[in-house]
Design a protein around this motif. Sequence first.
Motif, mmCIF file in Angstrom:
data_model
loop_
_atom_site.group_PDB
_atom_site.id
_atom_site.type_symbol
_atom_site.label_atom_id
_atom_site.label_comp_id
_atom_site.label_asym_id
_atom_site.label_seq_id
_atom_site.Cartn_x
_atom_site.Cartn_y
_atom_site.Cartn_z
ATOM 1 N N LEU A 46 38.779 36.424 40.813
ATOM 2 C CA LEU A 46 39.433 37.098 41.936
ATOM 3 C C LEU A 46 39.293 36.229 43.179
ATOM 4 O O LEU A 46 38.176 36.042 43.674
ATOM 5 N N THR A 56 39.854 36.001 46.893
ATOM 6 C CA THR A 56 40.150 36.827 48.067
ATOM 7 C C THR A 56 40.335 35.926 49.283
ATOM 8 O O THR A 56 39.455 35.126 49.600
ATOM 9 N N LEU A 73 30.080 40.385 43.047
ATOM 10 C CA LEU A 73 31.032 41.134 43.878
ATOM 11 C C LEU A 73 30.359 41.693 45.138
ATOM 12 O O LEU A 73 30.957 41.720 46.215
ATOM 13 N N THR A 117 30.254 38.881 47.565
ATOM 14 C CA THR A 117 31.599 38.710 48.132
ATOM 15 C C THR A 117 31.807 39.693 49.286
ATOM 16 O O THR A 117 32.339 39.329 50.335
ATOM 17 N N LEU A 140 37.201 33.379 48.886
ATOM 18 C CA LEU A 140 36.058 33.858 48.100
ATOM 19 C C LEU A 140 36.510 34.025 46.658
ATOM 20 O O LEU A 140 37.330 34.893 46.351
ATOM 21 N N ILE A 141 35.980 33.187 45.781
ATOM 22 C CA ILE A 141 36.359 33.280 44.362
ATOM 23 C C ILE A 141 35.244 34.005 43.618
ATOM 24 O O ILE A 141 34.145 33.463 43.446
ATOM 25 N N THR A 142 35.517 35.244 43.231
ATOM 26 C CA THR A 142 34.527 36.060 42.548
ATOM 27 C C THR A 142 34.759 35.991 41.044
ATOM 28 O O THR A 142 35.862 36.274 40.565
ATOM 29 N N GLU A 143 33.722 35.627 40.301
ATOM 30 C CA GLU A 143 33.792 35.585 38.833
ATOM 31 C C GLU A 143 32.508 36.190 38.283
ATOM 32 O O GLU A 143 31.575 36.448 39.032
#
Lengths: 112, 112
Positions: A76, A78, B57, B60, B76-79
């Motif tokens: 994801l 953002t 998350l 983030t 912001l790359i959430t994995e």
Amino acid sequence: MTLVNETCSACHADAPRVGDDELTALKAQIPEWKLVEEDGTPKLQRIFSFTNFADALAFTNRVGELAESLSHHPALITEWGRVTVIWWTHKIHGLHRNDFICAARTDQLYIS
Amino acid sequence: MTLVNETCSACHADAPRVGDDELTALKAQIPEWKLVEEDGTPKLQRIFSFTNFADALAFTNRVGELAESLSHHPALITEWGRVTVIWWTHKIHGLHRNDFICAARTDQLYIS
């Protein structure tokens, strides 16, 4: 049966990847998604637009909640005014039917 | 004065980019960050590790809250298990002192 009403199945390393014919049929149900390739792995990607950062982050959280409920997690990204969602199945380095279900569910979260 | 105690200044299109000497000095205060280039724009990037998706998350969201409070927004790359944070200043297509302050503040959020 539409994708959005299907449930994700548990996915193992030997789970079947989506074949070419099935991919065409499933892709037609999620027309806003692009098929992309990263490091040789096919993935589904869609950019969702918003008018500020807070709404983008709120959407990230909604998709994150969906991911947790399915035990299947996307990337994801953002940013101010947009969220890029990328679905693929890590274990098979490719696309499983689950990814198409998750993409359809993500579309539904954006509408609602 | 350390970066983490500085405040972000309002940034305009004619705001000064960080020069080479200043960059070296500022970069030394945030050793975990990498200088990367995307589409010709220099950016600061760091990958933060977590043991699951929920913690990633949550981080983030903490960085998002910081971004909103400063009116300056990263990507912001959430994995699963990690968050990649990328700071740069859109208006000047490069790095402003603000970006180094934000990077230092992000480090502080990770520790706390």
